[in-house]
Design a protein around this motif. Structure first.
Motif, PDB file in Angstrom:
ATOM      1  N   LEU A   1       9.464   2.098   1.950  1.00  0.00           N
ATOM      2  CA  LEU A   1       8.344   2.334   2.928  1.00  0.00           C
ATOM      3  C   LEU A   1       8.600   2.210   4.209  1.00  0.00           C
ATOM      4  CD1 LEU A   1       5.374   2.478   2.558  1.00  0.00           C
ATOM      5  CD2 LEU A   1       5.181  -0.121   2.783  1.00  0.00           C
TER       6      LEU A   1
ATOM      7  N   ASP B   1       2.305   2.734  -2.211  1.00  0.00           N
ATOM      8  CA  ASP B   1       1.970   4.131  -2.025  1.00  0.00           C
ATOM      9  C   ASP B   1       1.941   4.524  -3.371  1.00  0.00           C
ATOM     10  OD1 ASP B   1       1.351   6.334  -0.456  1.00  0.00           O
ATOM     11  OD2 ASP B   1       2.999   6.273   1.071  1.00  0.00           O
TER      12      ASP B   1
ATOM     13  N   TRP C   1       2.885   1.892   7.163  1.00  0.00           N
ATOM     14  CA  TRP C   1       2.325   3.218   6.836  1.00  0.00           C
ATOM     15  C   TRP C   1       2.240   3.493   5.468  1.00  0.00           C
ATOM     16  CZ3 TRP C   1      -0.647   3.982  10.690  1.00  0.00           C
ATOM     17  CH2 TRP C   1      -0.316   3.561  11.991  1.00  0.00           C
ATOM     18  N   GLY C   2       1.663   2.613   4.557  1.00  0.00           N
ATOM     19  CA  GLY C   2       1.664   2.837   3.177  1.00  0.00           C
ATOM     20  C   GLY C   2       0.133   3.258   2.788  1.00  0.00           C
ATOM     21  N   ALA C   3      -0.041   2.850   1.637  1.00  0.00           N
ATOM     22  CA  ALA C   3      -1.744   3.217   1.180  1.00  0.00           C
ATOM     23  C   ALA C   3      -2.712   2.610   1.977  1.00  0.00           C
ATOM     24  CB  ALA C   3      -1.627   2.656  -0.266  1.00  0.00           C
TER      25      ALA C   3
ATOM     26  N   THR D   1      -8.183   5.704  -1.977  1.00  0.00           N
ATOM     27  CA  THR D   1      -6.857   5.210  -2.419  1.00  0.00           C
ATOM     28  C   THR D   1      -6.708   4.528  -3.512  1.00  0.00           C
ATOM     29  OG1 THR D   1      -6.282   5.622   0.214  1.00  0.00           O
ATOM     30  CG2 THR D   1      -4.892   4.419  -1.349  1.00  0.00           C
TER      31      THR D   1
END
Length: 302
Positions: free
Chosen positions: A132, A166, A196-198, A204
């Motif tokens: 990630l 993610d 900067w994931g989910a 989401t």
């Protein structure tokens, strides 16, 4: 909607938070006391990292984990223990030679990550299921590393909590299950809001939940101001929840939180929505965990 909620408290984490909230525990004794505080506030599970007692920075010391575990087990308040096994994956490129790790890089092999779990045999441990862009660094988990790590956890007889930051992580966690590297009904943790994931929002969470296996138990958390909304959202979508100072430092705007306060606030949300927080004993039964006092799987075989 899930009316019987497993509530985890992630008491400290490994981030640079100790200077931002004086309630973040640092020493093994402080971390153990925070686990006990969370248990008395009603938490089902305590999720722990350990820190360097001198600097407050990252530590992977099995001795520190052991001290935390022993102090919690000697207390008169029960709680399920969940040890992180996700440390040692941080990488930032060196400014002069980007083929090498620069300041902040902290890499361990799967065997090194697993060492505290294999020695201490907690009821749960984390298994992060992919790489990630984690804010300004890269968190590294190659597929073969993850397969090796999953085998080690499986051989130890500890139930993994499959950490998914993610949607692709959910996909790979399902792959581990298909390859026979996850025993029994899997337990997923949907980790939301980390750049900067989910993202930490309903769409989401729902998308990730809809990709889970039919036999999965799952929980979710959001970081910062998203923490309590995600407690409610996870419950409404049929899951469990997590709070704690690892993910959020504030009780409300301008008010620093303690772990106990965050557990109490989340418990109030769950109760106001018509649910209840499961006890540690009920959690072991639901997830078929090993009872630390007997060594036997609750609701299953030894």
């Amino acid at each position: 909607m899930n009316r019987n909620v497993i509530l985890t408290c992630a008491v400290t984490g490994a981030g640079d938070t100790t200077g931002k909230n004086p309630n973040v525990p640092v020493t093994p004794r402080q971390i153990a006391d925070s686990c006990i505080e969370a248990a008395r506030a009603g938490a089902s599970v305590a999720h722990i990292h350990v820190r360097d007692p001198e600097t407050g920075g990252i530590s992977h010391s099995t001795d520190h984990f052991r001290e935390v575990m022993e102090r919690v087990r000697e207390a008169d308040t029960d709680i399920v223990m969940n040890i992180t096994a996700g440390g040692g994956g941080d990488w930032t490129p060196d400014s002069e030679d980007p083929t090498r790790g620069g300041p902040g890089t902290d890499i361990q092999t799967p065997a090194e990550r697993h060492e505290p779990v294999g020695e201490l045999l907690p009821e749960l441990c984390t298994l992060d299921c992919g790489s990630l862009n984690f804010s300004d660094m890269v968190y590294i988990n190659t597929a073969e590393w993850l397969r090796e790590h999953a085998r080690l956890v499986q051989q130890a007889g500890v139930k993994p909590e499959l950490e998914c930051f993610d949607l692709g992580h959910v996909w790979f966690a399902r792959q581990l299950q298909q390859e026979g590297l996850i025993d029994g009904d899997p337990l997923y943790q949907l980790c939301l809001g980390i750049p900067w994931g989910a993202e930490a929002d309903t769409e989401t969470m729902l998308a990730m939940r809809n990709k889970l296996p039919d036999n999965a138990d799952w929980a979710a958390f959001g970081i910062g101001r998203h923490q309590m909304p995600m407690v409610a959202q996870a419950m409404l979508l049929g899951g469990h929840a997590r709070v704690g100072l690892e993910d959020n430092l504030m009780l409300k705007k301008g008010v620093m939180a303690t772990n106990g306060q965050l557990v109490e606030k989340a418990g109030g949300i769950i109760e106001n929505l018509g649910g209840r927080v499961m006890t540690p004993a009920e959690t072991r039964e639901r997830l078929k965990l090993r009872d630390p006092s007997t060594g036997k799987i609750v609701g299953g075989e030894a």
